[in-house]
Design a protein around this motif. Structure first.
Motif, mmCIF file in Angstrom:
data_model
loop_
_atom_site.group_PDB
_atom_site.id
_atom_site.type_symbol
_atom_site.label_atom_id
_atom_site.label_comp_id
_atom_site.label_asym_id
_atom_site.label_seq_id
_atom_site.Cartn_x
_atom_site.Cartn_y
_atom_site.Cartn_z
ATOM 1 N N TRP A 190 0.866 -1.312 -0.085
ATOM 2 C CA TRP A 190 -0.025 0.085 0.159
ATOM 3 C C TRP A 190 0.805 1.205 -0.074
ATOM 4 C CZ3 TRP A 190 -4.565 -0.659 4.130
ATOM 5 C CH2 TRP A 190 -5.551 -1.542 3.459
ATOM 6 N N THR A 191 0.007 2.354 -0.621
ATOM 7 C CA THR A 191 0.785 3.737 -0.596
ATOM 8 C C THR A 191 0.198 4.289 0.660
ATOM 9 O OG1 THR A 191 -0.761 4.704 -1.791
ATOM 10 C CG2 THR A 191 1.089 3.518 -2.972
ATOM 11 N N PRO A 192 0.835 5.379 1.103
ATOM 12 C CA PRO A 192 0.043 6.372 2.088
ATOM 13 C C PRO A 192 -1.374 6.593 1.710
ATOM 14 C CG PRO A 192 2.236 7.057 1.719
ATOM 15 C CD PRO A 192 1.910 5.970 0.626
ATOM 16 N N TRP A 193 -1.563 6.723 0.523
ATOM 17 C CA TRP A 193 -2.972 7.256 -0.216
ATOM 18 C C TRP A 193 -3.864 5.901 -0.070
ATOM 19 C CZ3 TRP A 193 1.441 8.648 -2.192
ATOM 20 C CH2 TRP A 193 1.992 9.999 -1.938
ATOM 21 N N ASP A 194 -3.254 4.849 -0.348
ATOM 22 C CA ASP A 194 -4.231 3.509 -0.095
ATOM 23 C C ASP A 194 -4.452 3.297 1.332
ATOM 24 O OD1 ASP A 194 -3.793 2.524 -2.730
ATOM 25 O OD2 ASP A 194 -1.949 1.621 -2.582
ATOM 26 N N PHE A 195 -3.626 3.473 2.273
ATOM 27 C CA PHE A 195 -3.821 3.312 3.586
ATOM 28 C C PHE A 195 -5.202 4.228 3.915
ATOM 29 C CE2 PHE A 195 -3.141 4.657 8.083
ATOM 30 C CZ PHE A 195 -3.448 3.356 8.667
ATOM 31 N N GLU A 196 -5.196 5.537 3.566
ATOM 32 C CA GLU A 196 -6.235 6.317 3.899
ATOM 33 C C GLU A 196 -7.505 6.033 3.395
ATOM 34 O OE1 GLU A 196 -4.709 10.640 5.218
ATOM 35 O OE2 GLU A 196 -4.790 10.436 3.125
ATOM 36 N N ILE A 197 -7.486 5.506 2.130
ATOM 37 C CA ILE A 197 -8.821 4.975 1.665
ATOM 38 C C ILE A 197 -9.139 3.590 1.705
ATOM 39 C CG2 ILE A 197 -9.956 4.746 -0.694
ATOM 40 C CD1 ILE A 197 -9.223 7.661 0.241
#
Length: 230
Positions: free
Chosen positions: A172-179
């Protein structure tokens, strides 16, 4: 101080943010044990590195969390500059609240904007936190319901280590983690409290290494170094 450590998640290409980050952490966040996770570079003195030379942001974070022993983690990214001083007694009060109310995440939010989908917490003041944090304006406390967006927001927060680990997946990227992390968290019935403070942090850098509006004022106010983008 109870069982808590600070963990900064970063990457080598954002090392230009580290000096100012460390300056403000040293000044404003009284947590003795500090860890970092990046690819190959060490963030510097007083930070225990858990580096993993992998492209996946979440893989590096998972590796670090599995090696950390403390139960609670003050988790922050390198581009969140902690601009308000938090006292040791206030950290203790946050931990007491998390233990007493079985919270998995105590999210710090800059005051001024109402949250998305929250319910007012039954005990405004949150067991002494309002009294303890007397150096800042009080905006209120809100519990996030499972339908709230951004349950796994990467804004600075104290997490129960196992809860943070449970919200992650590999690659995951940081943006994956948030979504994607929010979707996962919504099925886990984790307890997240958002607490409003006045200018507790400044998000120095946006996606694409763009400096945030207001950077020059923050730099002058806190005597920070000029940022030289890599």
């Amino acid at each position: 101080m109870k069982s808590i450590a600070l963990l900064v998640s970063t990457c080598d290409s954002y090392s230009f943010l580290w000096d100012n980050f460390k300056t403000l952490i040293s000044k404003n966040i009284p947590i003795e044990k500090k860890y970092s996770c990046s690819e190959t570079l060490s963030i510097g003195e007083n930070y225990i590195p858990f580096n993993t030379n992998t492209a996946a942001w979440s893989d590096r974070l998972i590796n670090a969390l599995k090696r950390i022993e403390e139960e609670y983690i003050f988790f922050v990214l390198e581009d969140y500059y902690m601009t308000k001083k938090i006292l040791s007694a206030e950290i203790d009060s946050i931990l007491d609240t998390m233990i007493d109310k079985n919270l998995d995440k105590f999210l710090l939010q800059n005051g001024g904007n109402m949250p998305h989908t929250y319910k007012t917490y039954e005990m405004i003041g949150v067991d002494g936190v309002e009294k303890q944090i007397s150096s800042c304006d009080y905006y209120g406390s809100f519990m996030l319901v499972n339908q709230s967006p951004y349950l796994t927001s990467l804004q600075p927060a104290v997490w129960k280590r196992e809860a943070l680990l449970g919200c992650l997946e590999k690659n995951w990227t940081p943006w994956d983690f948030e979504i994607k992390g929010t979707h996962k968290a919504s099925t886990m019935n984790i307890n997240i409290l958002m607490y409003y403070l006045d200018e507790v942090y400044f998000n120095a850098c946006r996606k694409g290494k763009t400096l945030s509006p207001g950077w020059d004022e923050v730099k002058r106010a806190h005597n920070l170094k000029e940022l030289k983008l890599l």
